[in-house]
Design an enzyme around this catalytic site. Sequence first.
Site, PDB file in Angstrom:
ATOM      1  N   HIS A   1       1.697  -0.227  11.587  1.00 36.37           N
ATOM      2  CA  HIS A   1       1.631  -0.857  10.268  1.00 36.37           C
ATOM      3  C   HIS A   1       2.261  -2.251  10.309  1.00 36.37           C
ATOM      4  CE1 HIS A   1       1.579   3.387   8.242  1.00 36.37           C
ATOM      5  NE2 HIS A   1       0.602   3.198   9.110  1.00 36.37           N
TER       6      HIS A   1
ATOM      7  N   HIS B   1       8.549   3.117   7.047  1.00 33.35           N
ATOM      8  CA  HIS B   1       7.319   3.432   6.328  1.00 33.35           C
ATOM      9  C   HIS B   1       7.678   4.103   5.003  1.00 33.35           C
ATOM     10  CE1 HIS B   1       3.202   4.555   5.571  1.00 33.35           C
ATOM     11  NE2 HIS B   1       3.622   5.770   5.276  1.00 33.35           N
TER      12      HIS B   1
ATOM     13  N   HIS C   1       6.998  -0.602   4.652  1.00 35.21           N
ATOM     14  CA  HIS C   1       6.378  -1.674   5.443  1.00 35.21           C
ATOM     15  C   HIS C   1       5.619  -2.594   4.475  1.00 35.21           C
ATOM     16  CE1 HIS C   1       5.934   1.587   8.787  1.00 35.21           C
ATOM     17  NE2 HIS C   1       7.036   0.885   9.005  1.00 35.21           N
TER      18      HIS C   1
ATOM     19  N   HIS D   1      -3.541   1.213   4.821  1.00 36.80           N
ATOM     20  CA  HIS D   1      -2.499   0.274   5.248  1.00 36.80           C
ATOM     21  C   HIS D   1      -3.081  -0.984   5.870  1.00 36.80           C
ATOM     22  CE1 HIS D   1      -1.189   4.471   6.554  1.00 36.80           C
ATOM     23  NE2 HIS D   1      -0.464   4.252   5.460  1.00 36.80           N
TER      24      HIS D   1
ATOM     25  N   ASP E   1       2.181  -1.280   3.803  1.00 38.37           N
ATOM     26  CA  ASP E   1       1.954   0.011   3.136  1.00 38.37           C
ATOM     27  C   ASP E   1       1.384  -0.211   1.743  1.00 38.37           C
ATOM     28  OD1 ASP E   1       3.032   1.170   5.369  1.00 38.37           O
ATOM     29  OD2 ASP E   1       4.998   1.566   4.457  1.00 38.37           O
TER      30      ASP E   1
ATOM     31  N   HIS F   1      -2.483  -3.123   9.044  1.00 39.35           N
ATOM     32  CA  HIS F   1      -1.880  -2.903  10.362  1.00 39.35           C
ATOM     33  C   HIS F   1      -1.643  -4.245  11.055  1.00 39.35           C
ATOM     34  CE1 HIS F   1      -2.390   1.633  11.126  1.00 39.35           C
ATOM     35  NE2 HIS F   1      -2.668   1.441   9.854  1.00 39.35           N
TER      36      HIS F   1
ATOM     37  N   ARG G   1      -7.925   7.197  12.133  1.00 36.31           N
ATOM     38  CA  ARG G   1      -8.309   5.931  11.491  1.00 36.31           C
ATOM     39  C   ARG G   1      -9.822   5.944  11.355  1.00 36.31           C
ATOM     40  NH1 ARG G   1      -3.889   1.934  14.527  1.00 36.31           N
ATOM     41  NH2 ARG G   1      -2.147   3.376  14.197  1.00 36.31           N
TER      42      ARG G   1
ATOM     43  N   HIS H   1      -7.407   5.909   6.518  1.00 33.82           N
ATOM     44  CA  HIS H   1      -7.141   7.109   7.318  1.00 33.82           C
ATOM     45  C   HIS H   1      -7.886   8.332   6.785  1.00 33.82           C
ATOM     46  CE1 HIS H   1      -3.833   5.534   9.885  1.00 33.82           C
ATOM     47  NE2 HIS H   1      -3.683   4.678   8.892  1.00 33.82           N
TER      48      HIS H   1
HETATM   49 CU    CU Z   1      -2.595   2.976   8.653  1.00 31.38          CU
HETATM   50 ZN    ZN Z   2       3.799   2.021   6.944  1.00 31.90          ZN
END
Ligand code: CU
Ligand code: ZN
Length: 177
Positions: free
Chosen positions: A92, A100, A108, A74, A111, A76, A166, A149
Amino acid sequence: MNTRLRPLALALMLGSAALLGACAHAPGPSATATLLPTTGNAAVGVVTFQMVDDRVLVKGKVRGLKPNQDHGFHAHEKGDCSSGDGMSTGGHFNPTGKPHGSPLGDHHAGDMPAITADANGVADFEFMLSGVTIGSGPTDLVGHGLIVHASQDDYATQPTGNSGARIACGVIKQDPH
Ligand SMILES: [Cu+2]
Ligand SMILES: [Zn+2]
């Protein structure tokens, strides 16, 4: 105009037209994020973002991943990897106030499709993103964080996708023009 100069002037004009034509088809703004491992992790990589018409082409290679596994991926909110665990990038990137989700549905802006590590822990990927931009507008990815992630994104759990720790962090920086 001196008639003897005309062919040269014409050639220069044609040259300019050719350059303008080339510019009209040139790719749009681009950006790059260098991903570095968060504390205790090994994932590293480089990801590029290229505006193509109204979409963004994302290409990247990340190694040091868990082999044969999908990893949530993602943009962020904050371009800040200083905390060492990736948490300083915040949640995010969500300039449009969406839940999400999968890039194929409501999601998002930050995403993205999960990246898939091969048997060697390397993810080599390329995809197009809609609903984001590079270099302008409220959906501009430039200046935001990029996170890989530890686990796969379920595209359902709010607001994170439950993709775990993360493991790599970077900042999306616009390339020089
Ligand atoms: Cu993320
Ligand atoms: Zn998201």
